[in-house]
Design an enzyme around this catalytic site. Structure first.
Site, PDB file in Angstrom:
ATOM      1  N   ASP A 227       9.524   3.388   0.739  1.00 24.08           N
ATOM      2  CA  ASP A 227       9.538   4.400   0.160  1.00 24.08           C
ATOM      3  C   ASP A 227       9.962   4.456  -1.000  1.00 24.08           C
ATOM      4  O   ASP A 227       9.084   3.319  -1.849  1.00 24.08           O
ATOM      5  CB  ASP A 227      11.554   4.336   0.641  1.00 24.08           C
ATOM      6  CG  ASP A 227      12.708   3.956   0.670  1.00 24.08           C
ATOM      7  OD1 ASP A 227      11.949   2.635  -0.379  1.00 24.08           O
ATOM      8  OD2 ASP A 227      13.900   4.007   0.057  1.00 24.08           O
TER       9      ASP A 227
ATOM     10  N   LYS B 121       5.873   6.379   7.186  1.00 19.30           N
ATOM     11  CA  LYS B 121       7.589   5.320   6.201  1.00 19.30           C
ATOM     12  C   LYS B 121       8.865   5.866   7.720  1.00 19.30           C
ATOM     13  O   LYS B 121       9.536   5.083   8.244  1.00 19.30           O
ATOM     14  CB  LYS B 121       7.629   6.934   5.383  1.00 19.30           C
ATOM     15  CG  LYS B 121       8.794   5.948   5.233  1.00 19.30           C
ATOM     16  CD  LYS B 121       9.602   6.468   4.001  1.00 19.30           C
ATOM     17  CE  LYS B 121      10.508   7.531   4.200  1.00 19.30           C
ATOM     18  NZ  LYS B 121      11.424   8.279   3.127  1.00 19.30           N
TER      19      LYS B 121
END
Length: 216
Positions: free
Chosen positions: A139, A121
């Protein structure tokens, strides 16, 4: 689940409602932005933006940060949570960036993910926001939206969510879609039994999902 064209439609509906949105972490040098993203794990961007001005005023470069005392860094970033690990990770990352990479942040996912505290991420956020590469970060907001609006199965992993979105959008749409979905998630609850009012898009996607299931 929603069909590909329905997922694209839903994302475009979010964009129409939210309007132009971009990164909520303060813009800095690529290295400072990388550190900010590492700090944002399991923390809000607002909380990160409160501590980074102090952190970067004292340790603006990789060389400065790699020489920092870990207890001092912990004291500065304590409010963002997980500060013990994050302090050690950003100091280690600073050392690698300075000593091994000549103060240059990697511009590829593998290179960023090799840095302490930087997962997929983090890499996708940095590549998209700093280097304008067609990556898509997942997320908690993006994951929750993708599941609640029936883009993916409820048990889908972050990587499966990423692949789903990347598979239906054009590369040039990924950056905006990521930030739009984050803002949409902040505005609306993605719980199946939400405390906030359910928005029209959730109702529409629920109906589309029911129609798809009925058609088999």
């Amino acid at each position: 689940m929603l069909k590909d064209e329905q997922v694209v439609w839903a994302i475009h509906q979010m964009e129409a409602e939210m309007g132009p949105v971009g990164p909520s972490l303060d813009s800095r040098t690529p290295f400072q932005y990388l550190v900010s993203v590492i700090l944002s794990a399991q923390a809000t961007d607002v909380s990160v933006n409160k501590v980074t001005p102090v952190l970067f005023a004292k340790y603006p470069t990789p060389k400065d940060l790699m020489a920092a005392d870990v207890t001092d860094v912990e004291a500065i970033i304590k409010s963002v949570g997980l500060f013990h690990n994050k302090a050690r990770n950003i100091i280690k990352t600073a050392r690698i960036v300075h000593e091994e990479l000549n103060d240059v942040v990697p511009t590829d996912r593998k290179g960023i993910m090799a840095l302490p505290g930087a997962g997929r991420k983090t890499a996708n956020v940095v590549l998209s926001d700093v280097f304008a590469q067609p990556t898509f970060a997942v997320d908690t907001h993006v994951s929750a939206i993708s599941k609640r609006l029936h883009f993916v199965d409820q048990a889908a992993s972050p990587l499966q969510v990423e692949k789903r979105i990347v598979g239906v959008l054009q590369p040039e749409e990924l950056h905006q879609a990521h930030h739009t979905m984050i803002e949409f998630g902040r505005k609306y609850s993605m719980k199946l039994t939400p405390e906030k009012e359910v928005c029209q898009l959730i109702k529409d996607c629920d109906q589309l999902n029911e129609e798809n299931e009925a058609l088999g």
